[in-house]
Design a protein around this motif. Structure first.
Motif, PDB file in Angstrom:
ATOM      1  N   LYS A 149      15.300 -15.329   0.172  1.00 19.79           N
ATOM      2  CA  LYS A 149      14.862 -14.994  -1.184  1.00 19.79           C
ATOM      3  C   LYS A 149      13.776 -13.928  -1.158  1.00 19.79           C
ATOM      4  CE  LYS A 149      15.797 -19.479  -3.391  1.00 19.79           C
ATOM      5  NZ  LYS A 149      15.165 -20.656  -4.033  1.00 19.79           N
ATOM      6  N   ALA A 150      12.851 -14.043  -0.224  1.00 19.60           N
ATOM      7  CA  ALA A 150      11.771 -13.059  -0.128  1.00 19.60           C
ATOM      8  C   ALA A 150      12.310 -11.683   0.227  1.00 19.60           C
ATOM      9  CB  ALA A 150      10.737 -13.511   0.910  1.00 19.60           C
ATOM     10  N   ALA A 151      13.305 -11.641   1.111  1.00 19.64           N
ATOM     11  CA  ALA A 151      13.904 -10.353   1.477  1.00 19.64           C
ATOM     12  C   ALA A 151      14.508  -9.681   0.251  1.00 19.64           C
ATOM     13  CB  ALA A 151      14.955 -10.543   2.560  1.00 19.64           C
ATOM     14  N   GLY A 152      15.228 -10.457  -0.549  1.00 21.32           N
ATOM     15  CA  GLY A 152      15.833  -9.895  -1.744  1.00 21.32           C
ATOM     16  C   GLY A 152      14.810  -9.492  -2.789  1.00 21.32           C
ATOM     17  N   ALA A 153      13.789 -10.314  -2.956  1.00 24.32           N
ATOM     18  CA  ALA A 153      12.797 -10.053  -3.993  1.00 24.32           C
ATOM     19  C   ALA A 153      11.894  -8.876  -3.657  1.00 24.32           C
ATOM     20  CB  ALA A 153      11.950 -11.302  -4.223  1.00 24.32           C
ATOM     21  N   THR A 154      11.647  -8.646  -2.377  1.00 21.46           N
ATOM     22  CA  THR A 154      10.706  -7.595  -1.975  1.00 21.46           C
ATOM     23  C   THR A 154      11.385  -6.287  -1.594  1.00 21.46           C
ATOM     24  OG1 THR A 154      10.665  -8.410   0.315  1.00 21.46           O
ATOM     25  CG2 THR A 154       9.002  -9.280  -1.209  1.00 21.46           C
ATOM     26  N   GLN A 155      12.726  -6.229  -1.655  1.00 27.81           N
ATOM     27  CA  GLN A 155      13.403  -4.963  -1.427  1.00 27.81           C
ATOM     28  C   GLN A 155      13.118  -4.057  -2.623  1.00 27.81           C
ATOM     29  OE1 GLN A 155      14.926  -3.271   0.971  1.00 27.81           O
ATOM     30  NE2 GLN A 155      15.093  -1.640  -0.551  1.00 27.81           N
ATOM     31  N   PHE A 156      12.339  -3.021  -2.408  1.00 28.13           N
ATOM     32  CA  PHE A 156      11.954  -2.142  -3.512  1.00 28.13           C
ATOM     33  C   PHE A 156      13.157  -1.321  -3.963  1.00 28.13           C
ATOM     34  CE2 PHE A 156      10.339   1.870  -5.234  1.00 28.13           C
ATOM     35  CZ  PHE A 156       9.522   1.387  -6.240  1.00 28.13           C
ATOM     36  N   GLY A 157      13.414  -1.336  -5.254  1.00 28.53           N
ATOM     37  CA  GLY A 157      14.548  -0.575  -5.762  1.00 28.53           C
ATOM     38  C   GLY A 157      15.857  -1.213  -5.342  1.00 28.53           C
ATOM     39  N   SER A 158      16.842  -0.381  -5.046  1.00 32.16           N
ATOM     40  CA  SER A 158      18.183  -0.859  -4.731  1.00 32.16           C
ATOM     41  C   SER A 158      18.325  -1.224  -3.264  1.00 32.16           C
ATOM     42  CB  SER A 158      19.217   0.226  -5.084  1.00 32.16           C
ATOM     43  OG  SER A 158      19.139   0.556  -6.452  1.00 32.16           O
ATOM     44  N   GLY A 159      19.188  -2.200  -2.981  1.00 30.75           N
ATOM     45  CA  GLY A 159      19.414  -2.559  -1.588  1.00 30.75           C
ATOM     46  C   GLY A 159      20.092  -3.900  -1.439  1.00 30.75           C
ATOM     47  N   TRP A 160      19.897  -4.496  -0.264  1.00 26.01           N
ATOM     48  CA  TRP A 160      20.621  -5.701   0.129  1.00 26.01           C
ATOM     49  C   TRP A 160      19.721  -6.621   0.947  1.00 26.01           C
ATOM     50  CZ3 TRP A 160      25.861  -6.023  -1.215  1.00 26.01           C
ATOM     51  CH2 TRP A 160      26.413  -4.836  -1.721  1.00 26.01           C
ATOM     52  N   ALA A 161      19.970  -7.926   0.851  1.00 27.55           N
ATOM     53  CA  ALA A 161      19.375  -8.909   1.762  1.00 27.55           C
ATOM     54  C   ALA A 161      20.484  -9.430   2.667  1.00 27.55           C
ATOM     55  CB  ALA A 161      18.737 -10.059   0.986  1.00 27.55           C
ATOM     56  N   TRP A 162      20.140  -9.699   3.938  1.00 35.56           N
ATOM     57  CA  TRP A 162      21.156 -10.039   4.940  1.00 35.56           C
ATOM     58  C   TRP A 162      20.716 -11.214   5.813  1.00 35.56           C
ATOM     59  CZ3 TRP A 162      25.522  -6.949   4.880  1.00 35.56           C
ATOM     60  CH2 TRP A 162      25.409  -5.693   4.241  1.00 35.56           C
ATOM     61  N   LEU A 163      21.691 -11.987   6.236  1.00 38.48           N
ATOM     62  CA  LEU A 163      21.539 -12.921   7.350  1.00 38.48           C
ATOM     63  C   LEU A 163      22.467 -12.415   8.439  1.00 38.48           C
ATOM     64  CD1 LEU A 163      20.519 -15.586   8.644  1.00 38.48           C
ATOM     65  CD2 LEU A 163      22.499 -16.717   7.571  1.00 38.48           C
ATOM     66  N   SER A 164      21.898 -12.138   9.606  1.00 37.93           N
ATOM     67  CA  SER A 164      22.673 -11.518  10.683  1.00 37.93           C
ATOM     68  C   SER A 164      22.446 -12.233  11.996  1.00 37.93           C
ATOM     69  CB  SER A 164      22.281 -10.045  10.851  1.00 37.93           C
ATOM     70  OG  SER A 164      22.482  -9.318   9.666  1.00 37.93           O
ATOM     71  N   VAL A 165      23.382 -12.022  12.908  1.00 41.16           N
ATOM     72  CA  VAL A 165      23.228 -12.440  14.296  1.00 41.16           C
ATOM     73  C   VAL A 165      22.764 -11.224  15.081  1.00 41.16           C
ATOM     74  CG1 VAL A 165      24.368 -13.381  16.334  1.00 41.16           C
ATOM     75  CG2 VAL A 165      25.071 -14.138  14.045  1.00 41.16           C
ATOM     76  N   GLY A 166      21.621 -11.349  15.738  1.00 45.23           N
ATOM     77  CA  GLY A 166      21.090 -10.253  16.531  1.00 45.23           C
ATOM     78  C   GLY A 166      21.742 -10.182  17.901  1.00 45.23           C
ATOM     79  N   SER A 167      21.377  -9.178  18.654  1.00 45.58           N
ATOM     80  CA  SER A 167      21.960  -8.989  19.981  1.00 45.58           C
ATOM     81  C   SER A 167      21.614 -10.130  20.929  1.00 45.58           C
ATOM     82  CB  SER A 167      21.483  -7.659  20.574  1.00 45.58           C
ATOM     83  OG  SER A 167      20.069  -7.620  20.640  1.00 45.58           O
ATOM     84  N   ASP A 168      20.550 -10.892  20.603  1.00 49.10           N
ATOM     85  CA  ASP A 168      20.157 -12.030  21.421  1.00 49.10           C
ATOM     86  C   ASP A 168      20.834 -13.325  20.985  1.00 49.10           C
ATOM     87  OD1 ASP A 168      18.893 -12.389  19.008  1.00 49.10           O
ATOM     88  OD2 ASP A 168      16.860 -12.551  19.834  1.00 49.10           O
ATOM     89  N   GLY A 169      21.706 -13.242  19.969  1.00 45.80           N
ATOM     90  CA  GLY A 169      22.409 -14.420  19.492  1.00 45.80           C
ATOM     91  C   GLY A 169      21.652 -15.239  18.470  1.00 45.80           C
ATOM     92  N   LYS A 170      20.439 -14.815  18.138  1.00 46.50           N
ATOM     93  CA  LYS A 170      19.638 -15.549  17.161  1.00 46.50           C
ATOM     94  C   LYS A 170      19.871 -15.010  15.760  1.00 46.50           C
ATOM     95  CE  LYS A 170      15.907 -16.870  20.321  1.00 46.50           C
ATOM     96  NZ  LYS A 170      14.443 -16.825  20.578  1.00 46.50           N
ATOM     97  N   LEU A 171      19.708 -15.884  14.784  1.00 45.45           N
ATOM     98  CA  LEU A 171      19.848 -15.494  13.392  1.00 45.45           C
ATOM     99  C   LEU A 171      18.573 -14.814  12.916  1.00 45.45           C
ATOM    100  CD1 LEU A 171      21.473 -18.726  11.922  1.00 45.45           C
ATOM    101  CD2 LEU A 171      22.611 -16.549  12.371  1.00 45.45           C
ATOM    102  N   GLU A 172      18.730 -13.824  12.039  1.00 43.43           N
ATOM    103  CA  GLU A 172      17.578 -13.143  11.476  1.00 43.43           C
ATOM    104  C   GLU A 172      17.871 -12.686  10.058  1.00 43.43           C
ATOM    105  OE1 GLU A 172      17.719  -8.692  13.070  1.00 43.43           O
ATOM    106  OE2 GLU A 172      17.752 -10.133  14.737  1.00 43.43           O
ATOM    107  N   VAL A 173      16.847 -12.704   9.231  1.00 45.86           N
ATOM    108  CA  VAL A 173      16.932 -12.211   7.857  1.00 45.86           C
ATOM    109  C   VAL A 173      16.355 -10.810   7.815  1.00 45.86           C
ATOM    110  CG1 VAL A 173      15.923 -12.458   5.545  1.00 45.86           C
ATOM    111  CG2 VAL A 173      16.932 -14.436   6.684  1.00 45.86           C
ATOM    112  N   SER A 174      17.014  -9.932   7.055  1.00 46.68           N
ATOM    113  CA  SER A 174      16.512  -8.568   6.904  1.00 46.68           C
ATOM    114  C   SER A 174      16.851  -8.057   5.515  1.00 46.68           C
ATOM    115  CB  SER A 174      17.123  -7.642   7.970  1.00 46.68           C
ATOM    116  OG  SER A 174      18.530  -7.550   7.798  1.00 46.68           O
TER     117      SER A 174
END
Length: 232
Positions: A149-174
Motif C-alpha cells: 500500500k505504501a508503494a502505491g500511495a507514495t509513487q508520485f504521479g503515474s506508475g505501478w506498485a509491484w511484488l516481485s521475486v528478486g535474483s536471490d529468490g526473495k520477495l520484494e515490494v517496489s
C-alpha cells in the motif's frame, strides 16, 4: 470482443515463467506484430462494485487499446515489427535510456499483467508456499500489505506498485514510474497494481488510498501463487 483491435496476427498466450533472466522470451503475454489487444480474463462488469464497468470501458477499452494502436504505428516498417512484445519492450528499454516505443510496449505488458492479477470473488489472503514466503520476507501478511500500500500511495504521479521475486529468490515490494517495470531491472514480478489516475478516477476520483485499499478485495492469489511457483 468489441474493444479488441483486429490485426493481422493472433495472440499466443503463455504463462509467466521463472527467473528474471528468462523474461525476454517468457512472459504472460506472447504477441507478434501486428499486436492485438489481449482479451480480459473476465467480463467488464465482473469486478463491480469495487471496479466499475465504466472504468474498464475507458481503462481497458480506450487506454490499453491506445497503447496497442500507438505501438503498431511506431514500429510499422521497422525491425521491431518482427519481434514479440517482450522483445520490443526489452530492446527499447535501451539499458535505461528508453526510446519512444518503450512506453507503449511496456504499458501493453503491464496492463495485461494487471488484469490477470485480479478476478471476481477473489481477495482474501494467499496460502501455501506463497504465504510462507510472504511471512519469511515481510514478517507477516499484514506487513506485506502495509509495504505494498505504501508503494502505491507514495509513487508520485503515474506508475505501478509491484511484488516481485528478486535474483536471490526473495520477495520484494517496489514502485516504478510511468511504464517502467521490474522485468527491465532483472526481476520477476508476480503481482502489480496500477496507480495511474485513470485506473481509479471514475470510481473514487482522486482518493488513491481508497482505491489501494479496495484492490486487495480483487487480487487473484491463485494466479499470484502460480507465478511465484514458476519463478522459483
Amino acid at each position: 470482443m468489441s474493444a479488441a483491435i483486429t490485426q493481422s496476427r493472433a495472440i499466443v498466450s503463455q504463462p509467466l515463467v521463472s527467473k528474471a533472466r528468462q523474461c525476454r522470451r517468457q512472459m504472460s503475454v506472447r504477441v507478434s506484430a501486428a499486436f492485438t489487444l489481449p482479451p480480459l480474463p473476465f467480463e467488464m462488469d465482473a469486478l463491480e462494485p469495487t471496479m466499475s464497468k465504466q472504468t474498464f470501458e475507458f481503462h481497458y477499452g480506450k487506454h490499453h487499446a491506445a497503447y496497442v494502436n500507438n505501438l503498431n504505428g511506431q514500429i510499422a516498417g521497422t525491425d521491431l515489427e518482427k519481434m514479440t512484445i517482450e522483445e520490443v519492450m526489452m530492446k527499447t528499454w535501451n539499458n535505461g535510456n528508453p526510446t519512444p516505443e518503450f512506453n507503449n510496449a511496456a504499458q501493453v505488458v503491464n496492463h495485461t499483467f494487471f488484469w490477470e492479477s485480479m478476478g471476481p470473488n477473489k481477495g482474501g489472503a494467499p496460502t501455501g508456499d506463497l504465504a510462507a514466503a510472504i511471512d519469511r520476507d515481510f514478517g507477516s501478511f499484514d506487513a506485506f500489505k502495509d509495504a505494498f500500500k505504501a508503494a502505491g500511495a507514495t509513487q508520485f504521479g503515474s506508475g505501478w506498485a509491484w511484488l516481485s521475486v528478486g535474483s536471490d529468490g526473495k520477495l520484494e515490494v517496489s514502485k516504478t514510474p510511468n511504464a517502467e517495470n521490474p522485468w527491465v531491472h532483472g526481476k520477476t514480478p508476480i503481482l502489480t497494481m496500477d496507480v495511474w489516475e485513470h485506473a481509479y478516477y471514475l470510481d473514487v476520483q482522486n482518493r488513491r488510498p481508497d482505491y489501494i485499499g479496495s484492490f486487495f478485495d480483487l487480487i487473484n492469489w491463485d494466479k499470484v501463487a502460480e507465478r511465484y511457483a514458476a519463478a522459483m
